[in-house]
Design an enzyme around this catalytic site. Sequence first.
Site, short mmCIF file in Angstrom:
data_model
loop_
_atom_site.label_atom_id
_atom_site.label_comp_id
_atom_site.label_asym_id
_atom_site.label_seq_id
_atom_site.Cartn_x
_atom_site.Cartn_y
_atom_site.Cartn_z
N LYS A 7 1.86 38.04 -35.31
CA LYS A 7 2.14 39.47 -35.49
C LYS A 7 1.85 40.13 -34.13
O LYS A 7 0.88 39.77 -33.45
CB LYS A 7 1.25 40.01 -36.61
CG LYS A 7 1.38 41.48 -36.89
CD LYS A 7 2.58 41.84 -37.72
CE LYS A 7 2.72 43.37 -37.77
NZ LYS A 7 4.06 43.82 -38.08
N ASN A 64 11.57 48.15 -43.18
CA ASN A 64 10.12 48.38 -43.03
C ASN A 64 9.85 49.42 -41.98
O ASN A 64 10.63 49.60 -41.04
CB ASN A 64 9.41 47.06 -42.69
CG ASN A 64 9.41 46.77 -41.21
OD1 ASN A 64 8.53 47.19 -40.46
ND2 ASN A 64 10.44 46.03 -40.73
N SER A 66 11.39 45.46 -28.66
CA SER A 66 12.48 45.63 -29.62
C SER A 66 12.12 46.23 -30.97
O SER A 66 13.01 46.39 -31.81
CB SER A 66 13.15 44.27 -29.84
OG SER A 66 12.19 43.23 -29.95
N CYS A 67 10.84 46.57 -31.24
CA CYS A 67 10.54 47.20 -32.53
C CYS A 67 11.17 48.59 -32.54
O CYS A 67 10.91 49.39 -31.64
CB CYS A 67 9.04 47.30 -32.76
SG CYS A 67 8.68 48.14 -34.34
N LYS A 104 11.98 39.36 -26.51
CA LYS A 104 12.62 39.61 -27.81
C LYS A 104 13.44 40.89 -27.71
O LYS A 104 12.91 41.98 -27.50
CB LYS A 104 11.56 39.72 -28.92
CG LYS A 104 12.17 39.87 -30.31
CD LYS A 104 11.12 39.70 -31.38
CE LYS A 104 11.70 39.80 -32.77
NZ LYS A 104 10.68 39.67 -33.81
N THR A 152 14.47 43.98 -35.80
CA THR A 152 15.14 44.69 -36.88
C THR A 152 16.13 45.73 -36.36
O THR A 152 16.02 46.23 -35.25
CB THR A 152 14.10 45.37 -37.78
OG1 THR A 152 13.22 46.11 -36.95
CG2 THR A 152 13.31 44.34 -38.57
N CYS A 176 40.41 32.35 -64.53
CA CYS A 176 40.86 33.75 -64.51
C CYS A 176 40.63 34.41 -65.88
O CYS A 176 40.96 33.84 -66.92
CB CYS A 176 42.34 33.82 -64.15
SG CYS A 176 42.97 35.51 -64.11
N CYS A 211 41.93 41.77 -58.63
CA CYS A 211 42.77 41.33 -57.51
C CYS A 211 44.07 42.15 -57.48
O CYS A 211 44.54 42.56 -56.42
CB CYS A 211 43.06 39.85 -57.60
SG CYS A 211 43.89 39.36 -59.13
N CYS A 233 52.73 38.45 -49.73
CA CYS A 233 51.33 38.22 -49.29
C CYS A 233 51.28 38.01 -47.78
O CYS A 233 52.01 37.17 -47.25
CB CYS A 233 50.75 37.00 -50.01
SG CYS A 233 49.08 36.59 -49.43
N CYS A 285 41.86 39.84 -51.90
CA CYS A 285 41.78 39.41 -53.30
C CYS A 285 40.77 38.28 -53.48
O CYS A 285 40.05 38.23 -54.48
CB CYS A 285 43.16 38.99 -53.80
SG CYS A 285 43.87 37.62 -52.86
N CYS A 291 37.55 38.80 -56.22
CA CYS A 291 37.61 38.03 -57.47
C CYS A 291 36.20 37.58 -57.86
O CYS A 291 35.54 36.87 -57.11
CB CYS A 291 38.51 36.81 -57.31
SG CYS A 291 38.49 35.79 -58.81
C1 LIG Z 1 7.58 43.94 -42.38
C2 LIG Z 1 8.04 43.44 -41.04
C3 LIG Z 1 7.19 43.50 -39.96
C4 LIG Z 1 7.62 43.05 -38.70
N1 LIG Z 1 6.75 43.10 -37.64
C5 LIG Z 1 7.15 42.65 -36.42
C6 LIG Z 1 6.24 42.63 -35.33
O1 LIG Z 1 5.07 42.97 -35.44
N2 LIG Z 1 6.72 42.19 -34.14
C7 LIG Z 1 8.01 41.76 -33.96
O2 LIG Z 1 8.39 41.35 -32.86
N3 LIG Z 1 8.87 41.75 -35.00
C8 LIG Z 1 8.47 42.18 -36.21
N4 LIG Z 1 9.34 42.15 -37.27
C9 LIG Z 1 10.73 41.69 -37.05
C10 LIG Z 1 10.91 40.20 -37.42
O3 LIG Z 1 10.11 39.37 -36.65
C11 LIG Z 1 12.38 39.78 -37.27
O4 LIG Z 1 12.74 39.92 -35.92
C12 LIG Z 1 13.33 40.62 -38.11
O5 LIG Z 1 12.74 40.98 -39.33
C13 LIG Z 1 14.65 39.89 -38.40
O6 LIG Z 1 14.43 38.63 -38.98
P1 LIG Z 1 14.37 38.38 -40.59
O7 LIG Z 1 15.63 38.91 -41.16
O8 LIG Z 1 14.21 36.88 -40.71
O9 LIG Z 1 13.16 39.11 -41.06
C14 LIG Z 1 8.93 42.56 -38.54
C15 LIG Z 1 9.78 42.48 -39.64
C16 LIG Z 1 9.35 42.90 -40.89
C17 LIG Z 1 10.28 42.79 -42.05
#
Ligand SMILES: Cc1cc2nc3c(=O)[nH]c(=O)nc-3n(C[C@H](O)[C@H](O)[C@H](O)COP(=O)(O)O)c2cc1C
Length: 399
Positions: free
Chosen positions: A46, A77, A138-139, A177, A205, A345, A351, A377, A383, A387
């Site tokens: 984490k 999240n 990237s967060c 990342k 995310t 079907c 469809c 088509c 379709c 389905c």
């Molecule tokens: C609840 C939660 C907490 C996350 N915390 C972190 C974090 O602390 N650091 C980080 O780089 N990514 C964090 N992520 C991102 C994940 O590591 C991952 O990049 C992202 O969720 C996409 O992958 P997944 O679909 O397998 O979850 C977190 C994701 C979730 C869902």
Amino acid sequence: MSRKLQTSFCGIQLENPCILSSAPPTQNKEGIAKALRLGWAGAVTKTCTCDDLITGDAANRFAVLRHSDRSIAGFENIEGLTHYPISYWEQAVRELKQEFPNKVIIASIMADDRCEKWQELALRMEAAGADAIELNLSCPHFRIESAMGAEIGKNEDQSANITAWVKKVVNIPIIVKLTPNVNNIQNIARAVIQAGAAALSTINTVQALMGVDIDTFEPLPIVDGHSAFGGYSGSAVKPIGLRCVAQLAQVAKVPIHGIGGISKWQDIIEYMAVGACCVQIGTAVMLNGYQIITTILQGLEEYVERKGIADLNAIIGASLSKITVRERLNMAWGAQSAVAVPEKCTNCAKCFIVCSESGKAAIQFIDKRITVDQELCDGCSLCTHVCPHGVLALLGVIG
Ligand SMILES: Cc1cc2nc3c(=O)[nH]c(=O)nc-3n(C[C@H](O)[C@H](O)[C@H](O)COP(=O)(O)O)c2cc1C
């Protein structure tokens, strides 16, 4: 476990391609240890940060998008970083490496614009024995108003500066990342590689707003009447992750960790086919537990055997030459829909409706049976997707 699943990045051996991503499943040492015992090849902690930047977490910090069967398609999240001080993670990394010398421990770190803080975090994690450092640039929601996380990761110069600061002081590989929330992920990748990144990982995310309570107009997840834009993950984001990994693989010569929406072994094959050397998994573990690794590894083993390939590394990038731009696709390719399994079907007419309103009106009912008029088509495939029973299939037509 078969050697055929072994892979590596930056000279670091992985017994299989599956690493826990930085997320609640890696929030403490005990959880990581449990996962490693079950068969995960490694874990990204984490995200650790400087003690003065740690914040609490809102009580309600998750919201989900469900399929009609209540299974979860997407997950949002607004969680922060670790709650533990850096001293906790130093000890955790040290003890994990002692107990699991053959597993890979990657320390995820994030600071603000203070060079000395990035360097301190990285140095302490390296000294504790981490195999690599992952820079969380990237967060999409943690302290973004203080220009941290994805706010840095959207900017080529800032991303490169931070990578260079850390590169200056540590010898272990630096993984950056990257966020998908940018116009051009390739430009960010080029900048951080130039600055010293040895590997890339993506996606973090996707910035999102999960929904709104239509009675109170409170946005989800509701925290005392309010919410914030959060990070979207889980199966729904896999197409974005695959796109980002493929785009990185098109320009980067460094190893790529594929992340985003992976929940089964087939997803891992797809990520490796577009250029990932290994994968990180977060949400699927949150929703199902560390134990999913057993089914995943079994599926990968069987796949490698069935395909008769020497090892999983053989498929890395196998799809890349098949990704082109739309205008270079063969517009003369004559695929068409066909009634493949007529006995399934139920005459629900889905469809028929979609084809007559959004397609070429090629589906007709003749004697209460659907038929596809091959003259009309044009093979759009709508379709086959709507389905509910898999009656229709798209077939390539030669001629
Ligand atoms: C609840 C939660 C907490 C996350 N915390 C972190 C974090 O602390 N650091 C980080 O780089 N990514 C964090 N992520 C991102 C994940 O590591 C991952 O990049 C992202 O969720 C996409 O992958 P997944 O679909 O397998 O979850 C977190 C994701 C979730 C869902």
